[in-house]
Scaffold this motif. Structure first.
Motif, PDB file in Angstrom:
ATOM      1  N   UNK A 167       0.820  -1.198   0.000  1.00  0.00           N
ATOM      2  CA  UNK A 167       0.000   0.000   0.000  1.00  0.00           C
ATOM      3  C   UNK A 167       0.860   1.256   0.000  1.00  0.00           C
ATOM      4  N   UNK A 168       0.509   2.189  -0.868  1.00  0.00           N
ATOM      5  CA  UNK A 168       1.308   3.402  -1.020  1.00  0.00           C
ATOM      6  C   UNK A 168       0.979   4.481   0.012  1.00  0.00           C
ATOM      7  N   UNK A 169       0.090   4.193   0.978  1.00  0.00           N
ATOM      8  CA  UNK A 169      -0.134   5.205   2.018  1.00  0.00           C
ATOM      9  C   UNK A 169       1.073   5.356   2.933  1.00  0.00           C
ATOM     10  N   UNK A 170       2.097   4.498   2.751  1.00  0.00           N
ATOM     11  CA  UNK A 170       3.342   4.650   3.495  1.00  0.00           C
ATOM     12  C   UNK A 170       4.099   5.901   3.052  1.00  0.00           C
ATOM     13  N   UNK A 171       3.883   6.348   1.829  1.00  0.00           N
ATOM     14  CA  UNK A 171       4.449   7.616   1.364  1.00  0.00           C
ATOM     15  C   UNK A 171       3.322   8.442   0.743  1.00  0.00           C
ATOM     16  N   UNK A 172       2.458   9.011   1.602  1.00  0.00           N
ATOM     17  CA  UNK A 172       1.235   9.642   1.104  1.00  0.00           C
ATOM     18  C   UNK A 172       1.489  10.891   0.290  1.00  0.00           C
ATOM     19  N   UNK A 216      -5.312   7.156  -3.075  1.00  0.00           N
ATOM     20  CA  UNK A 216      -5.597   8.408  -3.771  1.00  0.00           C
ATOM     21  C   UNK A 216      -6.391   9.310  -2.840  1.00  0.00           C
ATOM     22  N   UNK A 217      -5.761  10.376  -2.376  1.00  0.00           N
ATOM     23  CA  UNK A 217      -6.456  11.346  -1.541  1.00  0.00           C
ATOM     24  C   UNK A 217      -7.539  12.048  -2.355  1.00  0.00           C
ATOM     25  N   UNK A 218      -8.401  12.752  -1.648  1.00  0.00           N
ATOM     26  CA  UNK A 218      -9.545  13.387  -2.296  1.00  0.00           C
ATOM     27  C   UNK A 218      -9.137  14.237  -3.486  1.00  0.00           C
ATOM     28  N   UNK A 219      -8.149  15.126  -3.316  1.00  0.00           N
ATOM     29  CA  UNK A 219      -7.786  16.034  -4.403  1.00  0.00           C
ATOM     30  C   UNK A 219      -7.214  15.282  -5.594  1.00  0.00           C
ATOM     31  N   UNK A 220      -6.408  14.272  -5.337  1.00  0.00           N
ATOM     32  CA  UNK A 220      -5.850  13.493  -6.440  1.00  0.00           C
ATOM     33  C   UNK A 220      -6.945  12.744  -7.181  1.00  0.00           C
ATOM     34  N   UNK A 221      -7.883  12.169  -6.423  1.00  0.00           N
ATOM     35  CA  UNK A 221      -8.974  11.429  -7.062  1.00  0.00           C
ATOM     36  C   UNK A 221      -9.842  12.358  -7.901  1.00  0.00           C
ATOM     37  N   UNK A 222     -10.106  13.562  -7.396  1.00  0.00           N
ATOM     38  CA  UNK A 222     -10.944  14.504  -8.152  1.00  0.00           C
ATOM     39  C   UNK A 222     -10.249  14.936  -9.438  1.00  0.00           C
ATOM     40  N   UNK A 223      -8.940  15.143  -9.366  1.00  0.00           N
ATOM     41  CA  UNK A 223      -8.200  15.520 -10.575  1.00  0.00           C
ATOM     42  C   UNK A 223      -8.329  14.448 -11.645  1.00  0.00           C
ATOM     43  N   UNK A 224      -8.215  13.208 -11.236  1.00  0.00           N
ATOM     44  CA  UNK A 224      -8.297  12.103 -12.191  1.00  0.00           C
ATOM     45  C   UNK A 224      -9.718  11.923 -12.717  1.00  0.00           C
ATOM     46  N   UNK A 241      -6.715   1.731  -1.570  1.00  0.00           N
ATOM     47  CA  UNK A 241      -7.001   1.962  -0.160  1.00  0.00           C
ATOM     48  C   UNK A 241      -7.839   3.223  -0.064  1.00  0.00           C
ATOM     49  N   UNK A 242      -9.117   3.041   0.220  1.00  0.00           N
ATOM     50  CA  UNK A 242     -10.028   4.178   0.293  1.00  0.00           C
ATOM     51  C   UNK A 242     -10.380   4.595   1.699  1.00  0.00           C
ATOM     52  N   UNK A 243      -9.622   4.119   2.694  1.00  0.00           N
ATOM     53  CA  UNK A 243      -9.918   4.452   4.098  1.00  0.00           C
ATOM     54  C   UNK A 243      -9.575   5.907   4.400  1.00  0.00           C
ATOM     55  N   UNK A 244      -8.303   6.341   4.332  1.00  0.00           N
ATOM     56  CA  UNK A 244      -8.034   7.767   4.576  1.00  0.00           C
ATOM     57  C   UNK A 244      -8.595   8.614   3.434  1.00  0.00           C
ATOM     58  N   UNK A 260     -11.695  -5.740  -9.162  1.00  0.00           N
ATOM     59  CA  UNK A 260     -10.921  -4.840  -8.318  1.00  0.00           C
ATOM     60  C   UNK A 260     -11.552  -4.709  -6.945  1.00  0.00           C
ATOM     61  N   UNK A 261     -10.794  -4.176  -5.994  1.00  0.00           N
ATOM     62  CA  UNK A 261     -11.298  -4.013  -4.632  1.00  0.00           C
ATOM     63  C   UNK A 261     -10.875  -2.658  -4.073  1.00  0.00           C
ATOM     64  N   UNK A 262     -11.722  -2.142  -3.190  1.00  0.00           N
ATOM     65  CA  UNK A 262     -11.438  -0.878  -2.496  1.00  0.00           C
ATOM     66  C   UNK A 262     -11.744  -1.093  -1.024  1.00  0.00           C
ATOM     67  N   UNK A 263     -10.756  -0.867  -0.169  1.00  0.00           N
ATOM     68  CA  UNK A 263     -11.002  -0.931   1.277  1.00  0.00           C
ATOM     69  C   UNK A 263     -11.476   0.428   1.757  1.00  0.00           C
ATOM     70  N   UNK A 264     -12.293   0.417   2.816  1.00  0.00           N
ATOM     71  CA  UNK A 264     -12.882   1.669   3.274  1.00  0.00           C
ATOM     72  C   UNK A 264     -13.092   1.659   4.781  1.00  0.00           C
TER      73      UNK A 264
END
Length: 431
Positions: free
Chosen positions: A16-21, A54-62, A87-90, A135-139
């Motif tokens: 998971x890439x949330x290790x380097x957010x 993908x944080x909110x701003x990154x997801x919205x850009x995409x 990873x959709x938790x944070x 695909x899967x998304x955790x939340x």
């Protein structure tokens, strides 16, 4: 990384890439260059799976710029990376100096959580490799435990039902099936797998949904004592789009038995779209001064480290490790500390391959037991596995990686351990 299960199906392993957010799309692209590709090269693989955050701003850009989405897909391909899970938790701010309770906002009672998760599902459908259709998304596991009443429960259930309908429509449109996994976590409305079963099979009548978690501390929460659920609530069939993301650190922190947890999901017909391979901090003898001193080194200001102990009276807990250390003893209460005659576990994701030095240890054996049950049988219970150790820079100072290279070494070592566990279970790594 892909593995062939003995039944012929493919099991995916990612980290998971949330290790380097990163909060922005530019930050995500830099992640791929500076962190993800170097990990792949260390492993000597042509392809590496990543669980993208993908944080909110990154997801919205995409979402609003199809060209940016195409560019991200091309960059993943160019760097030998693939994405089958998000990873959709944070929601945002996971790299802040203090995250703590903020990570639970917005919760599933707020329309922003539904909108964001819908965006993530649509993005994942576009990012899946050409030969992958699931695909899967955790939340977030609905919400932090308080405040949360029957009206909030009904609102959250309606949001998940709406999401499931959108995922059905997405599959009809794209041919890609995306499923969501609620990720049980200590202190949340859905703290345990048992809570997840109750939430995902609850009858539609909001008056049938109780919230024993609305008290001021975790001792009043279900799972915190044997008598916390005196009578079963009415049940309904679970929605196949909404399942559980089984995080083995969270499972261990709450002292859940992997066999019991997975059997209960199977009995209820609840899927496991994804499992996160992680290990918690374990203290066998928390009454000893040297153990308490070792634990204190893990009490840090950025993340919440819920702490639990299992006593003859049931499970007891605090919201954070400093609270647990504040006062202890055989008669301690969670308002002032934890009883210290029984082992403690803290929600601190420690590196899989590098458990803390004695007198502490990790719950890696719980991970191993859960993994054997998930993919060691005749058919996998899940096809998506994600190493999630996001706390590298929250470790005691002497254990933190000081450079990008050292961090990449550590992540590669974790993935190597996970790979070895999978091959020991009879799975074969694919090129």
């Amino acid at each position: 990384m892909r593995f062939r299960h003995p039944d012929g199906s493919t099991v995916h392993l990612a980290y998971c890439t949330n290790v380097h957010p990163a909060e922005t799309l530019d930050g995500v692209l830099a992640q791929l260059r500076d962190h993800c590709e170097p990990v792949r090269r260390r492993l000597g693989r042509d392809r590496l799976g990543i669980g993208l955050w993908l944080a909110r701003d990154a997801a919205r850009s995409l979402t609003t710029d199809p060209a940016s989405l195409r560019a991200l897909r091309a960059e993943l391909d160019r760097r030998g990376l693939e994405v089958v899970t998000l990873n959709g938790f944070p929601y945002e701010g996971f790299g802040a100096d203090e995250v703590k309770y903020r990570v639970y906002q917005p919760d599933w009672t707020h329309p922003d959580r539904l909108a964001h998760t819908t965006d993530l599902a649509r993005l994942l459908a576009a990012l899946l490799p050409e030969d992958v259709t699931e695909g899967s998304v955790s939340t977030l596991p609905l919400a932090w435990r308080t405040p949360f009443d029957s009206g909030a429960a009904a609102t959250a259930r309606t949001a998940l039902t709406t999401l499931a309908g959108r995922l059905d429509a997405l599959e009809e449109l794209t041919g890609r099936s995306i499923r969501i996994g609620l990720e049980p976590e200590p202190g949340c409305i859905v703290e345990t797998v048992a809570d997840a079963v109750a939430a995902l099979t609850a009858a539609p009548n909001p008056r049938s949904v109780r919230n024993p978690r609305s008290g001021p501390n975790p001792t009043s929460a279900p799972g915190m004592s044997p008598a916390s659920n005196p009578s079963p609530a009415p049940t309904a069939a679970p929605n196949p789009r909404i399942g559980v993301c089984l995080d083995t650190c969270h499972l261990a922190t709450s002292f859940e038995d992997p066999h019991t947890a997975l059997d209960s999901l199977a009995a209820a017909g609840i899927p496991v779209p994804k499992a996160q391979l992680s290990a918690a901090l374990h203290a066998e003898h928390p009454h000893l001064p040297e153990v308490r001193a070792a634990l204190a080194a893990f009490a840090e200001p950025r993340f919440l480290h819920q702490t639990r102990t299992r006593t003859a009276a049931g499970l007891r807990g605090t919201d954070d490790l400093p609270e647990a250390l504040a006062t202890s003893g055989h008669h301690a209460t969670t308002a002032h500390g934890l009883p210290d005659a029984t082992p403690w576990r803290a929600h601190f994701h420690v590196p899989l391959h590098a458990p803390p030095a004695p007198p502490l240890s990790s719950t890696l054996p719980v991970l191993q037991d859960a993994l054997a049950l998930l993919v060691g049988g005749p058919h996998p219970r899940t096809h998506h596995l994600e190493v999630e150790t996001y706390t590298w820079q929250a470790l005691p100072p002497e254990s933190r990686p000081r450079t990008r290279a050292r961090l990449a070494d550590g992540i590669a070592a974790e993935l190597t351990l996970a790979r070895d566990l999978l091959t020991d279970l009879g799975l074969k790594e694919l090129p």
